[in-house]
Design an enzyme around this catalytic site. Structure first.
Site, mmCIF file in Angstrom:
data_model
loop_
_atom_site.group_PDB
_atom_site.id
_atom_site.type_symbol
_atom_site.label_atom_id
_atom_site.label_comp_id
_atom_site.label_asym_id
_atom_site.label_seq_id
_atom_site.Cartn_x
_atom_site.Cartn_y
_atom_site.Cartn_z
ATOM 1 N N LYS A 67 36.039 -15.361 0.709
ATOM 2 C CA LYS A 67 36.122 -14.121 1.444
ATOM 3 C C LYS A 67 34.947 -13.314 1.205
ATOM 4 O O LYS A 67 34.662 -13.027 -0.196
ATOM 5 C CB LYS A 67 37.431 -13.513 0.907
ATOM 6 C CG LYS A 67 37.564 -12.156 1.950
ATOM 7 C CD LYS A 67 38.004 -12.540 3.392
ATOM 8 C CE LYS A 67 38.099 -11.404 4.414
ATOM 9 N NZ LYS A 67 36.915 -11.391 5.219
ATOM 10 N N LYS A 91 36.167 -9.013 -7.106
ATOM 11 C CA LYS A 91 37.045 -7.768 -6.496
ATOM 12 C C LYS A 91 38.379 -8.184 -5.795
ATOM 13 O O LYS A 91 39.289 -7.348 -5.986
ATOM 14 C CB LYS A 91 35.878 -7.388 -5.322
ATOM 15 C CG LYS A 91 36.256 -6.251 -4.541
ATOM 16 C CD LYS A 91 35.563 -5.880 -3.298
ATOM 17 C CE LYS A 91 34.104 -5.861 -3.890
ATOM 18 N NZ LYS A 91 33.113 -5.314 -2.388
ATOM 19 N N LYS A 103 29.788 -14.767 -0.104
ATOM 20 C CA LYS A 103 28.957 -13.682 0.654
ATOM 21 C C LYS A 103 27.777 -14.335 1.358
ATOM 22 O O LYS A 103 27.468 -15.615 1.027
ATOM 23 C CB LYS A 103 28.212 -12.859 -0.684
ATOM 24 C CG LYS A 103 27.621 -11.582 0.044
ATOM 25 C CD LYS A 103 28.780 -10.552 0.036
ATOM 26 C CE LYS A 103 28.459 -9.257 0.295
ATOM 27 N NZ LYS A 103 29.393 -8.162 -0.030
ATOM 28 N N THR A 195 36.862 0.927 3.843
ATOM 29 C CA THR A 195 36.496 0.966 2.637
ATOM 30 C C THR A 195 36.195 2.285 2.103
ATOM 31 O O THR A 195 36.627 2.720 0.986
ATOM 32 C CB THR A 195 35.016 0.388 2.634
ATOM 33 O OG1 THR A 195 35.076 -0.452 3.469
ATOM 34 C CG2 THR A 195 34.257 0.196 1.391
ATOM 35 N N ASN A 226 29.278 3.452 7.563
ATOM 36 C CA ASN A 226 30.648 3.084 7.568
ATOM 37 C C ASN A 226 31.513 3.572 6.350
ATOM 38 O O ASN A 226 32.294 4.132 6.298
ATOM 39 C CB ASN A 226 31.151 1.845 7.906
ATOM 40 C CG ASN A 226 31.238 1.880 9.528
ATOM 41 O OD1 ASN A 226 31.260 2.837 10.186
ATOM 42 N ND2 ASN A 226 31.140 0.484 10.061
ATOM 43 N N SER A 367 40.241 -6.114 5.431
ATOM 44 C CA SER A 367 40.132 -7.384 6.109
ATOM 45 C C SER A 367 41.234 -8.352 5.820
ATOM 46 O O SER A 367 41.588 -9.046 6.650
ATOM 47 C CB SER A 367 39.204 -8.220 5.382
ATOM 48 O OG SER A 367 37.719 -7.686 5.754
HETATM 49 N N1 GLU Z 1 31.539 -6.367 2.677
HETATM 50 C C1 GLU Z 1 32.737 -5.994 2.263
HETATM 51 C C2 GLU Z 1 32.649 -6.039 0.714
HETATM 52 O O1 GLU Z 1 31.395 -6.240 -0.022
HETATM 53 C C3 GLU Z 1 33.968 -6.376 3.066
HETATM 54 C C4 GLU Z 1 34.013 -8.142 2.601
HETATM 55 C C5 GLU Z 1 35.198 -8.268 3.398
HETATM 56 O O2 GLU Z 1 36.073 -7.642 3.902
HETATM 57 O O3 GLU Z 1 35.267 -9.700 3.258
HETATM 58 O O4 GLU Z 1 33.490 -5.874 0.015
#
Ligand code: GLU
Length: 425
Positions: A67, A91, A103, A195, A226, A367
């Site tokens: 993810k 995370k 990523k 976020t 955002n 998400s």
């Molecule tokens: N890009 C965001 C992060 O770095 C969200 C990642 C996601 O929702 O998968 O946490």
């Protein structure tokens, strides 16, 4: 010069050694399972074809499908994407989500592309990574410079290809392959705010633990996308005094160091008209630039505020400016905004820093709710979503706070060790 991935690995190994984790297992964990490199040809409006380079790093899937977001940025590198995917593994473990880490990134300055070119690039990227993603394999999302519209192009392309291939997967599950989609187009009400909202949940918990009052705390937020925008808004709603904000073009605060709480909705409205926040000093329903002081982004970081919230890019607080930071609390809403060296230095000086893998986990938590909503074929209300995010973030904060007490260390080491304990095999 060492790259960000090598530096991240080095620092995690150091933490692992300090807390006696199995070194071999940590070394194995650190490397991504797979890094896909893709080329995306896009026909530009001048008739020429430009080939963009992109990546998808699938780091670890012990706790669930890979993810993580996809960023569009000219400074994207393979190593950066690998480091960011490793942070996603940590995370998701910190937030206790049933996900691994990944990523994606494309080397591009999206501001130089027309809408059509951006759509072609987004669809092209989705096509290029089609074979390695899926609701139960790898679930991409937005990140720096990508947004719900880009996700809707990508998921549309994904669904289209799946149908062409006559894949036997129900449509709602196909849509669960991407998160951060527009609310009205298989997305989640509240995902955009998630976020920033989650960051403020964490800030409130922290302030309470430290015995401080939110009303007395002056906050500077770097970044008005955002993440920063909603952080500023929810912080103001909860009584914090947001006295300075910035976007990529510059910052704004009060002229004579008599910090006043900014009117965030009005700053946003003004930014939409003027194209930048530095021309928008708005307080108590009035915008009056003569009372404001435009600053650079660097100057914002050095303001004598209580709480600093870097919400844009990595490494903005580093060896060069760490001695000039005056805030007593830093909430890392961007990924990696405080360098390892600066983190050590500031922590020793008594600054409390909430690390990114905890502070900005509200986004991936949103998400997760969107993904679950798609899979269960449901539609959650925004209030329900925010309530769920609040519960998950409070629990995550509590776990990391207690881990820090247990280990007698700061929140970054505590969250890294807490995550690694779940992830090592
Ligand atoms: N890009 C965001 C992060 O770095 C969200 C990642 C996601 O929702 O998968 O946490």
């Amino acid at each position: 010069m060492t790259d960000i991935f090598s530096e991240t690995k080095k620092s995690i190994l150091k933490i692992s050694k300090k807390f006696n984790l199995n070194e071999n297992a940590v070394e194995k964990f650190l490397e991504p399972a797979r890094v896909l490199e893709v080329k995306i040809p896009v026909k530009l409006k001048n008739g020429q074809t430009k080939v963009f380079q992109g990546f998808r790093s699938q780091h670890n899937n012990k706790l669930g499908p890979y993810k993580g977001g996809i960023r569009f940025h000219p400074q994207v590198t393979k190593e950066e994407v690998m480091a960011l995917s490793l942070w996603m593994s940590l995370k998701c473990a910190v937030a206790d989500l049933p996900y691994g880490g990944a990523k994606g990134g494309v080397i591009v300055d999206p501001k130089t592309l027309s809408e059509r070119e951006l759509e072609d690039l987004s669809r092209g990227y989705a096509r290029a990574i089609y074979d390695v993603i899926g609701a139960d394999r790898d679930v991409p999302a937005p990140d720096v410079n990508t947004n719900p519209k880009i996700m809707s192009w990508m998921v549309d392309e994904y669904v289209k290809i799946s149908k062409e291939k006559k894949v036997q997967i129900p449509e709602n599950i196909l849509y669960a392959t991407f998160t951060g989609k527009p609310d009205k187009d298989h997305g989640l009400a509240g995902r955009t705010e998630a976020t920033g909202f989650g960051g403020v949940v964490v800030l409130k918990e922290l302030v309470q633990r430290l015995g401080l009052k939110s009303e007395n705390q002056m906050v500077a937020v770097q970044g008005f996308g955002n993440v920063g925008l909603y952080f500023a808004q929810f912080a103001a709603d909860n009584g914090f005094k947001v006295v300075a904000v910035s976007d990529s073009k510059g910052a704004i605060t009060e002229k004579n160091h008599q910090f006043k709480a900014l009117d965030i909705p009005l700053v946003l409205k003004c930014k939409k008209e003027k194209g930048m926040v530095s021309g928008c000093y708005c307080v108590g329903g009035v915008c009056d630039l003569s009372k404001g002081r435009p600053l650079t982004n660097e100057e914002l970081l050095e303001l004598p505020v209580d709480i600093l919230v870097p919400s844009a890019l990595e490494n903005v607080i580093n060896k060069k400016n760490m001695t000039k930071i005056k805030a007593k609390i830093i909430i890392e809403m961007a990924n990696g905004p405080v360098s390892y060296e600066a983190y050590e230095y500031l922590t020793k000086k008594g600054v409390v820093i909430v690390p990114d893998i905890l502070a900005n986990a509200g986004g991936v938590t949103g998400s997760y709710i969107e993904w679950k909503q798609n899979i269960e074929n449901k539609k959650y209300k925004k209030e329900e979503t925010l309530k769920m995010i609040e519960g998950i973030m409070e629990l995550a904060f509590d776990n990391i706070w207690n881990e820090a007490i247990n280990l007698k260390t700061h929140l970054k080491e505590a969250s890294t060790v807490h995550a690694l304990k779940k992830l090592l095999v």
